[in-house]
Design an enzyme around this catalytic site. Structure first.
Site, PDB file in Angstrom:
ATOM      1  N   GLU A   1      -4.401  -7.591   1.079  1.00  0.00           N
ATOM      2  CA  GLU A   1      -4.440  -6.311   1.800  1.00  0.00           C
ATOM      3  C   GLU A   1      -4.821  -5.260   0.753  1.00  0.00           C
ATOM      4  OE1 GLU A   1      -0.593  -4.930   3.184  1.00  0.00           O
ATOM      5  OE2 GLU A   1      -1.460  -3.439   4.541  1.00  0.00           O
TER       6      GLU A   1
ATOM      7  N   ASP B   1      -0.042  -4.538  13.397  1.00  0.00           N
ATOM      8  CA  ASP B   1       0.762  -4.313  12.186  1.00  0.00           C
ATOM      9  C   ASP B   1       1.990  -3.433  12.470  1.00  0.00           C
ATOM     10  OD1 ASP B   1       1.294  -4.881   9.533  1.00  0.00           O
ATOM     11  OD2 ASP B   1      -0.295  -3.639   8.684  1.00  0.00           O
TER      12      ASP B   1
END
Ligand code: ADE
Ligand code: ZN
Length: 332
Positions: free
Chosen positions: A199, A277
């Protein structure tokens, strides 16, 4: 059917969703009031103004602070229930939900209190409209491996209710190898294994998650594109990547939606999925992610259908359940 109706109504699975990250500002303020927690926000506008992040850590600081209003079983129930209602509204027919026990147990909240609240909502949604779900217990990577082991021990009475373990929180400086032994122990207990990797962290962290933690799915993984050999392996093995487009924009992993590489990743043959998320923090739930891709990337119907199919293929569902959901998508 126009593309907006298509992406909104098609059946889909969500595989990367932090339940603590679904806390809406309204619920945060109501629970703060209920428990006498003083928040640094006077109004909902103040909360929204604070959601202006520069990187992952600037978000995590608010996310952990927000979670501190969750105290009683009914708080955990209400949080989970609100998300499951969204699933019903957005035709998320299957969801694999991450939760962060250490965020609560480190504040003196009993593991059982949290679990009973979450499980109560999951069972009710399954009974009321057949909601399909699985649970992923995440270890916080900024904490020690010893703390992760303690969390794994606390989960023992709930072994049958938790399907997988994961790894989240601040990635940089906390490589996967820090957690090799606890992931080995979890795998021995029969848990599936996933980890956030690539990420903010480099491709080496994705290699580490695959080789040291033996994960079968990578959360985010967008930085794999910097390593051709890694992409080749991920395509060959069809290792799923749970990509979160709006999250990546809001945490400055990419500048704007039009720059997001998700469709390029799909073209390379990577098994990518779309996920939300931490929806209220990043500007929307799963359908909002699909709609942002329509607006920013020109997502078309064939691509949307492929991404929805990938979400079922990449899930931890049994093969026969996957086939049922894939058949329903095909018929849509
Ligand atoms: N916890 C909640 N959301 C997260 C994210 N996007 N990355 C790492 N940890 C998280
Ligand atoms: Zn995440």
């Amino acid at each position: 059917m126009d593309i907006i109706s298509y992406v909104s109504d098609m059946p889909k699975a969500e595989l990367h969703l932090h339940i603590e990250g679904t806390l809406e500002p309204e619920m945060m303020m109501a629970l703060a009031e209920k428990h006498g927690v003083v928040l640094p926000y006077a109004t909902l506008e103040d909360v929204h103004a604070a959601y202006n992040f520069s990187d992952l850590q600037s978000f995590l600081d608010l996310y952990y602070f927000g979670a501190s209003v969750l105290r009683e079983e009914s708080d955990f129930f209400d949080l989970m229930w609100a998300y499951l209602v969204k699933c019903r509204q957005q035709n998320i027919v299957h969801t694999e939900i991450m939760f962060d026990p250490q965020t609560h147990t480190d504040r003196g909240i009993a593991f059982e209190v949290m679990m009973q609240g979450y499980l109560g909502a999951l069972k009710q949604a399954e009974a009321e409209w057949g909601q399909s779900s699985k649970l992923i217990m995440c270890f916080l990577r900024h904490l020690s491996q010893a703390s992760a082991f303690e969390t794994l021990r606390m989960a023992e009475p709930f072994r049958d209710e938790i399907d997988a373990v994961g790894l989240d929180s601040g990635e940089l400086g906390n490589p996967p190898e820090k957690f090799t032994e606890v992931f080995t122990a979890a795998a021995q207990q029969g848990y599936q294994c996933v980890a956030h990797a690539g990420e903010e962290g480099p491709p080496a962290y994705i290699w580490g998650a695959l080789n040291s933690l033996n994960v079968t799915r990578i959360d985010h993984g967008v930085r794999c594109l910097e390593d051709d050999e890694l992409v080749e392996q991920l395509v060959r093995d069809q290792t799923p990547l749970t990509v979160c487009p709006l999250s990546n924009v809001r945490l400055c992993v990419v500048d704007e939606m039009k720059d997001h590489p998700i469709l390029a990743m799909l073209d390379k043959g990577l098994l990518v999925t779309v996920n939300s998320d931490d929806p209220p923090y990043f500007g929307g739930y799963l359908n909002d992610n699909f709609l942002a891709m329509v607006g920013g990337l020109g997502l078309n119907q064939a691509q949307a259908k492929q991404l929805a199919a990938n979400s079922f293929k990449a899930s931890f569902l049994d093969e026969d359940k996957k086939v049922q959901f894939l058949d329903a998508l095909e018929a849509f």
